[in-house]
Design an enzyme around this catalytic site. Structure first.
Site, PDB file in Angstrom:
ATOM      1  N   GLY A   1      37.473 -13.706  14.270  1.00 34.70           N
ATOM      2  CA  GLY A   1      37.894 -12.986  13.064  1.00 34.70           C
ATOM      3  C   GLY A   1      39.255 -12.372  13.283  1.00 34.70           C
ATOM      4  O   GLY A   1      39.820 -12.428  14.380  1.00 34.70           O
TER       5      GLY A   1
ATOM      6  N   GLU B   1      42.116 -17.623   9.275  1.00 41.39           N
ATOM      7  CA  GLU B   1      41.389 -17.492  10.539  1.00 41.39           C
ATOM      8  C   GLU B   1      40.649 -18.790  10.887  1.00 41.39           C
ATOM      9  O   GLU B   1      40.666 -19.246  12.034  1.00 41.39           O
ATOM     10  CB  GLU B   1      40.392 -16.332  10.414  1.00 41.39           C
ATOM     11  CG  GLU B   1      39.784 -15.886  11.714  1.00 41.39           C
ATOM     12  CD  GLU B   1      40.844 -15.424  12.697  1.00 41.39           C
ATOM     13  OE1 GLU B   1      40.651 -15.643  13.892  1.00 41.39           O
ATOM     14  OE2 GLU B   1      41.885 -14.866  12.252  1.00 41.39           O
TER      15      GLU B   1
ATOM     16  N   GLU C   1      41.230 -21.111  14.191  1.00 42.15           N
ATOM     17  CA  GLU C   1      40.174 -21.382  15.168  1.00 42.15           C
ATOM     18  C   GLU C   1      39.880 -22.870  15.308  1.00 42.15           C
ATOM     19  O   GLU C   1      39.504 -23.341  16.376  1.00 42.15           O
ATOM     20  CB  GLU C   1      38.878 -20.653  14.772  1.00 42.15           C
ATOM     21  CG  GLU C   1      38.978 -19.140  14.785  1.00 42.15           C
ATOM     22  CD  GLU C   1      39.204 -18.593  16.199  1.00 42.15           C
ATOM     23  OE1 GLU C   1      38.803 -19.257  17.161  1.00 42.15           O
ATOM     24  OE2 GLU C   1      39.795 -17.513  16.307  1.00 42.15           O
TER      25      GLU C   1
ATOM     26  N   PRO D   1      28.967   3.390   8.709  1.00 42.84           N
ATOM     27  CA  PRO D   1      29.829   4.271   9.505  1.00 42.84           C
ATOM     28  C   PRO D   1      29.493   4.147  10.995  1.00 42.84           C
ATOM     29  O   PRO D   1      28.326   4.080  11.371  1.00 42.84           O
ATOM     30  CB  PRO D   1      29.482   5.667   8.976  1.00 42.84           C
ATOM     31  CG  PRO D   1      28.989   5.441   7.586  1.00 42.84           C
ATOM     32  CD  PRO D   1      28.275   4.121   7.637  1.00 42.84           C
TER      33      PRO D   1
ATOM     34  N   GLU E   1      35.657 -19.017  27.403  1.00 48.11           N
ATOM     35  CA  GLU E   1      36.106 -18.065  26.389  1.00 48.11           C
ATOM     36  C   GLU E   1      35.602 -18.406  24.988  1.00 48.11           C
ATOM     37  O   GLU E   1      35.660 -17.583  24.094  1.00 48.11           O
ATOM     38  CB  GLU E   1      37.642 -18.023  26.385  1.00 48.11           C
ATOM     39  CG  GLU E   1      38.235 -17.549  27.689  1.00 48.11           C
ATOM     40  CD  GLU E   1      37.656 -16.206  28.120  1.00 48.11           C
ATOM     41  OE1 GLU E   1      37.831 -15.228  27.380  1.00 48.11           O
ATOM     42  OE2 GLU E   1      37.000 -16.143  29.192  1.00 48.11           O
TER      43      GLU E   1
END
Lengths: 264, 264
Positions: A74, A90, A94, A111, A144
């Site tokens: 993201g 995005e 990717e 929150p 990764e």
DNA sequence: GTAATAGTGTCTATCAGACAGTATTGG
DNA sequence: CCAATACTGTCTGATAGACACTATTAC
């Protein structure tokens, strides 16, 4: 565009207005749940359908917070683009590919969900083909980028932020969409056999069970519209024996989208 | 909570992080499309169903921008609440009532949609009863709150921001939900006749036409689950002749939600 | 009785669902 | 020929859809 983003409105009201009177969010990222359906040939004596599995692409976080943990790909939205634009960008970054199905999922704004501050995340899900993820995997350091089975992600893996919740919601949505729309086409070649279609549906929605699937899809008038037989230029039905001894009729999706109703 | 909203994380990485490196949004409001179904008795010789109409509540803007124009009720989200919390609070402020159906619709973030700056709006739609809006109408100055028929809003009325687009999307969504789920219950008393149900569906989805509605809803096994006949303590079927000469059987919704699929 | 709404009877073509049987191919 | 997958035949009960018919009530 000036400091307050008022885009050239020079009326007295505009100049008097200040958006900075209140606390504002610290960022608005778009996160994408990228689904893919892997195909693995089975080693059997005779031809058979490959094993398919629903996978999610995750990347390992490099920096604080949640460094080293798996997370959804993201990035932050910019002022000059819509959230959907940011997700499209995005997805392109990717996979290296534009296209594929990209759909808005929802907003995540509890929150405290992000230790960096008041970060309101917008989730999307995408359906991509497996090869689209390979270039990304090659470009990055090994380890990764990872493809994980949906069950593993939901039950085992430790994920950054509230990404497990996002992936759960995306899974429920893709299951619903699989039955309500023709997104199955995203996971199939343009022409396919009914066994392949059935397998794709069952891979995404394991509960889906329809003995007599072929009979129903080809006999019920109300469902005839969504598929059509593939024929060659002479009008002869085309079939494939790629996955079976006996050749199976090939079908393709039409543009017809049936209306569903609980009342009819 | 400190300036960067990092909520007490005192790790070196947290202290080094600054969310203010980038331009951030100027505000994140929740806007609500409040639908209601008005009932107006028809003056006829005999009993008859009232005329129902799908309406949207709008408020007249008092200040810049778009002062004097009609707009959706809404308000800015605070850091201490989620977007859904903000919408719930707003709904309560507008109607004085908690409850009713409140559902997330989507995000509106096209650059330039709000002259005040970078404002990312989250739309919801709510289904409320007509009386819930009366207190709000009484509290405000006349002319500041209005109920408008959906067709008038979409075709005629000049609206602030991109609110026409939001209302159009909400209308499409409520139509879909009306056929896919049992939200019709939000517009009906707990017990109702099948004619009332049919009328509610048709008011929201004018294209919905089902001659033999009563026959199908009561005979098809797959749909029997969503409704049940109301019976008194002796097990006798209960009926009502509020809207007709001959009494009609009363029904109520069950909790059953059928699964829809284009393939079965 | 009449009008208005709520149902039911009845008929036919279609569909669902089960299960046995046949078809086509590779090995 | 055998195994494996792709269909097709056939049967029963349920459903869709149309339309005529009956039921209940207010006036």
């Amino acid at each position: 565009m000036n400091e307050h983003g008022k885009q050239g409105d020079t009326s007295p009201e505009a100049l008097a207005y200040s958006a900075k009177k209140y606390r504002t969010p610290d960022g608005v990222p778009a996160d994408i749940v990228m689904f893919t359906l892997t195909k693995k040939e089975r080693k059997t004596v005779t031809k058979t359908l490959p094993i398919r599995e629903l996978k999610v692409m995750l990347i390992r976080r490099k920096s604080w917070p949640f460094a080293g943990m798996w997370a959804l790909p993201g990035g932050f939205c910019r002022e000059s683009e819509s959230i959907y634009d940011a997700a499209t960008r995005e997805l392109k970054e990717e996979t290296g590919v534009d296209g594929g199905h990209l759909e808005y999922l929802g907003v995540y704004s509890t929150p405290g969900r992000d230790p960096r501050g008041w970060i309101i995340s917008h989730a999307f899900f995408a359906l991509v083909e497996e090869w689209m993820l390979e270039s990304r995997q090659a470009a990055d350091d090994a380890g990764e980028v990872g493809l994980f089975g949906i069950e593993e992600v939901l039950n085992g893996l430790e994920l950054a932020f509230d990404h497990r919740e996002i992936i759960r919601d995306a899974y429920l949505r893709i299951q619903q969409q699989m039955l309500h729309s023709t997104i199955a086409r995203q996971f199939l070649p343009e022409q396919f056999t009914l066994s392949e279609l059935y397998q794709v549906i069952q891979t995404v929605v394991p509960e889906f069970s329809e003995p007599n699937f072929i009979r129903k899809i080809t006999s019920t008038r109300s469902r005839q519209g969504i598929l059509e037989e593939v024929r060659d230029e002479d009008g002869k039905p085309m079939s494939s024996n790629q996955y079976s001894q006996r050749p199976a009729q090939l079908y393709r999706f039409t543009d017809y989208a049936p209306l569903l109703s609980i009342y009819t």
